[in-house]
Design a protein around this motif. Structure first.
Motif, PDB file in Angstrom:
ATOM      1  N   ASP A 103     -21.269  72.881  41.320  1.00  0.00           N
ATOM      2  CA  ASP A 103     -19.842  72.557  41.319  1.00  0.00           C
ATOM      3  C   ASP A 103     -19.016  73.680  41.929  1.00  0.00           C
ATOM      4  OD1 ASP A 103     -19.948  70.016  40.166  1.00  0.00           O
ATOM      5  OD2 ASP A 103     -19.815  70.783  38.115  1.00  0.00           O
ATOM      6  N   GLU A 104     -19.343  74.912  41.580  1.00  0.00           N
ATOM      7  CA  GLU A 104     -18.573  76.048  42.086  1.00  0.00           C
ATOM      8  C   GLU A 104     -18.707  76.169  43.602  1.00  0.00           C
ATOM      9  OE1 GLU A 104     -16.035  79.522  41.669  1.00  0.00           O
ATOM     10  OE2 GLU A 104     -16.407  77.659  40.545  1.00  0.00           O
ATOM     11  N   GLN A 105     -19.904  75.965  44.114  1.00  0.00           N
ATOM     12  CA  GLN A 105     -20.086  76.015  45.562  1.00  0.00           C
ATOM     13  C   GLN A 105     -19.331  74.888  46.260  1.00  0.00           C
ATOM     14  OE1 GLN A 105     -24.457  76.098  45.321  1.00  0.00           O
ATOM     15  NE2 GLN A 105     -24.435  77.985  46.529  1.00  0.00           N
ATOM     16  N   MET A 106     -19.329  73.712  45.664  1.00  0.00           N
ATOM     17  CA  MET A 106     -18.585  72.596  46.259  1.00  0.00           C
ATOM     18  C   MET A 106     -17.085  72.869  46.237  1.00  0.00           C
ATOM     19  SD  MET A 106     -20.523  70.285  47.570  1.00  0.00           S
ATOM     20  CE  MET A 106     -19.465  68.848  47.697  1.00  0.00           C
ATOM     21  N   ARG A 107     -16.608  73.473  45.172  1.00  0.00           N
ATOM     22  CA  ARG A 107     -15.182  73.840  45.124  1.00  0.00           C
ATOM     23  C   ARG A 107     -14.851  74.818  46.242  1.00  0.00           C
ATOM     24  NH1 ARG A 107     -16.453  74.839  39.340  1.00  0.00           N
ATOM     25  NH2 ARG A 107     -16.026  72.907  38.208  1.00  0.00           N
ATOM     26  N   LYS A 108     -15.728  75.789  46.473  1.00  0.00           N
ATOM     27  CA  LYS A 108     -15.503  76.753  47.546  1.00  0.00           C
ATOM     28  C   LYS A 108     -15.513  76.070  48.915  1.00  0.00           C
ATOM     29  CE  LYS A 108     -15.562  80.788  47.798  1.00  0.00           C
ATOM     30  NZ  LYS A 108     -14.429  81.720  48.082  1.00  0.00           N
ATOM     31  N   PHE A 109     -16.421  75.124  49.087  1.00  0.00           N
ATOM     32  CA  PHE A 109     -16.467  74.414  50.366  1.00  0.00           C
ATOM     33  C   PHE A 109     -15.179  73.619  50.583  1.00  0.00           C
ATOM     34  CE2 PHE A 109     -17.442  70.901  53.185  1.00  0.00           C
ATOM     35  CZ  PHE A 109     -18.069  71.553  54.236  1.00  0.00           C
ATOM     36  N   ILE A 110     -14.662  73.012  49.534  1.00  0.00           N
ATOM     37  CA  ILE A 110     -13.442  72.218  49.651  1.00  0.00           C
ATOM     38  C   ILE A 110     -12.238  73.098  49.974  1.00  0.00           C
ATOM     39  CG2 ILE A 110     -11.795  70.836  48.308  1.00  0.00           C
ATOM     40  CD1 ILE A 110     -14.276  69.604  46.892  1.00  0.00           C
ATOM     41  N   THR A 111     -12.112  74.225  49.303  1.00  0.00           N
ATOM     42  CA  THR A 111     -10.937  75.071  49.539  1.00  0.00           C
ATOM     43  C   THR A 111     -11.061  75.887  50.823  1.00  0.00           C
ATOM     44  OG1 THR A 111     -11.884  76.869  48.181  1.00  0.00           O
ATOM     45  CG2 THR A 111     -10.414  75.290  47.079  1.00  0.00           C
ATOM     46  N   ASP A 112     -12.244  76.479  51.054  1.00  0.00           N
ATOM     47  CA  ASP A 112     -12.395  77.420  52.163  1.00  0.00           C
ATOM     48  C   ASP A 112     -12.967  76.783  53.420  1.00  0.00           C
ATOM     49  OD1 ASP A 112     -11.504  79.143  50.270  1.00  0.00           O
ATOM     50  OD2 ASP A 112     -13.279  80.423  50.227  1.00  0.00           O
ATOM     51  N   GLY A 113     -13.634  75.636  53.279  1.00  0.00           N
ATOM     52  CA  GLY A 113     -14.167  74.929  54.434  1.00  0.00           C
ATOM     53  C   GLY A 113     -15.513  75.417  54.918  1.00  0.00           C
ATOM     54  N   PHE A 114     -16.170  76.309  54.179  1.00  0.00           N
ATOM     55  CA  PHE A 114     -17.482  76.816  54.602  1.00  0.00           C
ATOM     56  C   PHE A 114     -18.192  77.483  53.438  1.00  0.00           C
ATOM     57  CE2 PHE A 114     -14.986  80.605  54.649  1.00  0.00           C
ATOM     58  CZ  PHE A 114     -15.872  81.652  54.414  1.00  0.00           C
ATOM     59  N   LEU A 115     -19.502  77.645  53.605  1.00  0.00           N
ATOM     60  CA  LEU A 115     -20.327  78.434  52.695  1.00  0.00           C
ATOM     61  C   LEU A 115     -21.307  79.250  53.535  1.00  0.00           C
ATOM     62  CD1 LEU A 115     -21.273  75.727  50.019  1.00  0.00           C
ATOM     63  CD2 LEU A 115     -19.714  77.656  49.657  1.00  0.00           C
ATOM     64  N   ILE A 116     -21.592  80.457  53.113  1.00  0.00           N
ATOM     65  CA  ILE A 116     -22.632  81.270  53.741  1.00  0.00           C
ATOM     66  C   ILE A 116     -23.853  81.219  52.823  1.00  0.00           C
ATOM     67  CG2 ILE A 116     -23.278  83.517  54.664  1.00  0.00           C
ATOM     68  CD1 ILE A 116     -20.949  82.215  56.138  1.00  0.00           C
ATOM     69  N   LEU A 117     -24.969  80.707  53.347  1.00  0.00           N
ATOM     70  CA  LEU A 117     -26.188  80.515  52.570  1.00  0.00           C
ATOM     71  C   LEU A 117     -27.353  81.160  53.310  1.00  0.00           C
ATOM     72  CD1 LEU A 117     -25.510  76.756  51.753  1.00  0.00           C
ATOM     73  CD2 LEU A 117     -25.196  78.668  50.181  1.00  0.00           C
ATOM     74  N   LYS A 118     -28.535  81.138  52.707  1.00  0.00           N
ATOM     75  CA  LYS A 118     -29.681  81.814  53.325  1.00  0.00           C
ATOM     76  C   LYS A 118     -30.982  81.097  52.959  1.00  0.00           C
ATOM     77  CE  LYS A 118     -31.884  86.353  53.895  1.00  0.00           C
ATOM     78  NZ  LYS A 118     -33.245  85.827  53.682  1.00  0.00           N
ATOM     79  N   THR A 119     -31.833  80.918  53.965  1.00  0.00           N
ATOM     80  CA  THR A 119     -33.179  80.425  53.729  1.00  0.00           C
ATOM     81  C   THR A 119     -34.087  81.591  53.344  1.00  0.00           C
ATOM     82  OG1 THR A 119     -33.731  80.705  56.074  1.00  0.00           O
ATOM     83  CG2 THR A 119     -32.863  78.556  55.399  1.00  0.00           C
ATOM     84  N   ASP A 120     -35.311  81.267  52.944  1.00  0.00           N
ATOM     85  CA  ASP A 120     -36.228  82.335  52.509  1.00  0.00           C
ATOM     86  C   ASP A 120     -37.497  82.367  53.358  1.00  0.00           C
ATOM     87  OD1 ASP A 120     -37.442  80.030  51.647  1.00  0.00           O
ATOM     88  OD2 ASP A 120     -37.689  80.666  49.559  1.00  0.00           O
ATOM     89  N   PHE A 121     -37.385  82.037  54.642  1.00  0.00           N
ATOM     90  CA  PHE A 121     -38.537  82.158  55.527  1.00  0.00           C
ATOM     91  C   PHE A 121     -38.955  83.623  55.643  1.00  0.00           C
ATOM     92  CE2 PHE A 121     -36.591  78.195  57.159  1.00  0.00           C
ATOM     93  CZ  PHE A 121     -37.696  77.353  57.037  1.00  0.00           C
TER      94      PHE A 121
END
Length: 470
Positions: free
Chosen positions: A11-29
């Motif tokens: 929920d918190e990540q979705m709220r950030k996406f809604i307000t800020d328009g982006f998320l910085i995430l990372k894969t684990d390759f």
């Protein structure tokens, strides 16, 4: 490679996406995976140039990125489980010490009204360690819903940078303002850009959903805190609630009158806030927005359409009447709002289909997208979209394919014309026809899809240096 279950956003990540328009995430390759990926990219760019839309088949290991549970989970959360990987993709190479210009990506020249709801998203993937000095993508938080470059400061102090270790990626709302930043080190820096679209409107939350009601995230990067009504509406829309903010404020003539003035404010954030607030004010608010959609200033008309698009069923009659306007922009704005109202606007379908004969290709482009979003009555809409596959305007044709993909199996009658569209001169008409056949999914659709893919199959090992062996 074993496919793991998507790692859904919180929920918190979705709220950030809604307000800020982006998320910085990372894969684990592993480091080795990215070393080999970078080695392949260097070879292809040096010997063959940028592969453009063939980036994924040319470098097959990239598919592992888009099967990674962090990536599939993020996309599922924002775009739903049936999201589409779009045919357009691009690998950006940046070794320039000069910053790129702020921009929103276009729809390949298609001048459409941009959806505030996340129908589209992009992933910008960094296959190498990307420090701030290497020129990562710069993103201006919270600007996804603004047409103008409405930034807080000339120094770009609010800019977010997609820097990090190899495997870092930015998931962004398609319409956010972004740029390339200076690569002062001059080292090779790739950013692999892929586009994705939602094929179905949300009927329920598709993320790891715990809290029903909207609330602000702990930290908001978006500079305009006055947009909470708009953010709440997006949260509700993603949860499957159409027109959720309509009539949530008691009608107040004085308040509505002030908002109607604010609708014409030179500040786009202030005007948008007024539009969304008017959507909450019942009939008085809708009447003010309907006056706004006919306003002589095109910007006021467009912003009014955003308010009407979330005003619920009570806005449909006035929007239907606006389809008769002599001004093309007003018609386009009304068509857009009806599409966002989806099934609530089904009573306008016959009138919208009549607009497929409109002399303006921009009107026809808007209508063909809206018909796919409304979705029914099926027979009438599918018949209209089949005609659109033969339209003289290429953007009408490629949008028809996307709309048929949204309808899916009930659009089976379009299969013969989609087969013809597979030979269209435009690459995106062909690509969208393929996607429509895939989402329709009947035996005839699959047969046409498989035959075309076999006839046009592409070997990722065949290059000028290796034409046929090994």
């Amino acid at each position: 490679m074993e496919h793991k279950a998507p790692l859904l956003l919180t929920d918190e990540q979705m709220r950030k996406f809604i307000t800020d328009g982006f998320l910085i995430l990372k894969t684990d390759f592993s480091r080795e995976f990215h070393r080999q990926l970078l080695e392949q990219l260097n070879y292809v760019y040096e010997h063959e140039g940028n592969p453009g839309n063939n980036l994924l088949p040319r470098i097959r290991e990239l598919q592992q990125v888009f099967d990674h549970p962090v990536v599939t989970g993020a996309l599922t959360s924002v775009l739903g489980p049936d999201y589409m990987l779009h045919a357009h993709r691009h690998g950006h190479f940046n070794a320039s010490s000069k910053a790129g210009g702020w921009h929103k990506d276009s729809y390949w020249g298609y001048q459409k009204i941009r959806n505030h709801h996340p129908w589209w998203a992009m992933i910008m993937y960094f296959p190498q360690d990307t420090s701030i000095e290497m020129g990562p993508t710069g993103i201006m938080p919270g600007t996804q819903n603004y047409e103008s470059r409405t930034f807080v400061s000339d120094e770009n102090k609010e800019e977010a940078l997609a820097s990090g270790e190899a495997g870092t990626f930015a998931l962004i709302h398609y319409d956010i303002w972004h740029r390339s930043t200076p690569n002062v080190l001059g080292k090779e820096r790739y950013m692999l850009k892929f586009e994705f679209m939602r094929t179905q409107a949300p009927t329920s939350p598709s993320w790891n959903h715990m809290d029903k009601e909207w609330k602000l995230p702990a930290l908001v990067g978006a500079p305009y805190m006055a947009q909470e009504t708009m953010w709440e509406e997006t949260w509700n829309w993603l949860s499957g609630r159409v027109g959720s903010i309509a009539n949530t404020v008691k009608e107040d003539a004085e308040y509505v009158q002030q908002l109607a003035v604010d609708l014409r404010d030179a500040s786009e954030p202030n005007a948008l806030h007024a539009a969304y607030e008017l959507a909450r004010c019942g009939k008085l608010g809708i009447d003010a927005l309907l006056q706004g959609i006919h306003h002589e200033e095109i910007g006021v008309s467009r912003i009014s359409a955003y308010g009407l698009s979330v005003s619920g069923i009570d806005a449909v009659q006035g929007l239907s009447e606006a389809l008769d306007s002599k001004r093309i922009e007003t018609v386009i704005h009304a068509v857009f709002a009806l599409g966002e109202l989806r099934r609530l606007a089904a009573v306008t379908v016959n009138k919208l289909i009549g607009l497929l004969e409109h002399p303006s290709n921009k009107v026809r482009q808007a209508v063909v997208e809206t018909l796919g979003m409304i979705g029914g009555p099926i027979d009438a809409i599918v018949a209209g979209l089949i005609r659109c596959l033969k339209d003289e305007d290429v953007q009408v044709r490629f949008t028809a394919g996307l709309s048929l993909a949204r309808i899916g199996a009930p659009a089976e009658a379009a299969v013969p014309q989609l087969q013809i569209a597979l030979d269209d001169e435009n690459r995106y008409v062909r690509a969208h026809a393929l996607e429509a056949l895939r989402y329709i999914g009947t035996e005839d659709a699959k047969d046409a899809l498989i035959k075309h893919l076999f006839n046009s199959r592409w070997c990722s090992n065949t290059t000028p240096q290796s034409t046929f062996y090994p």
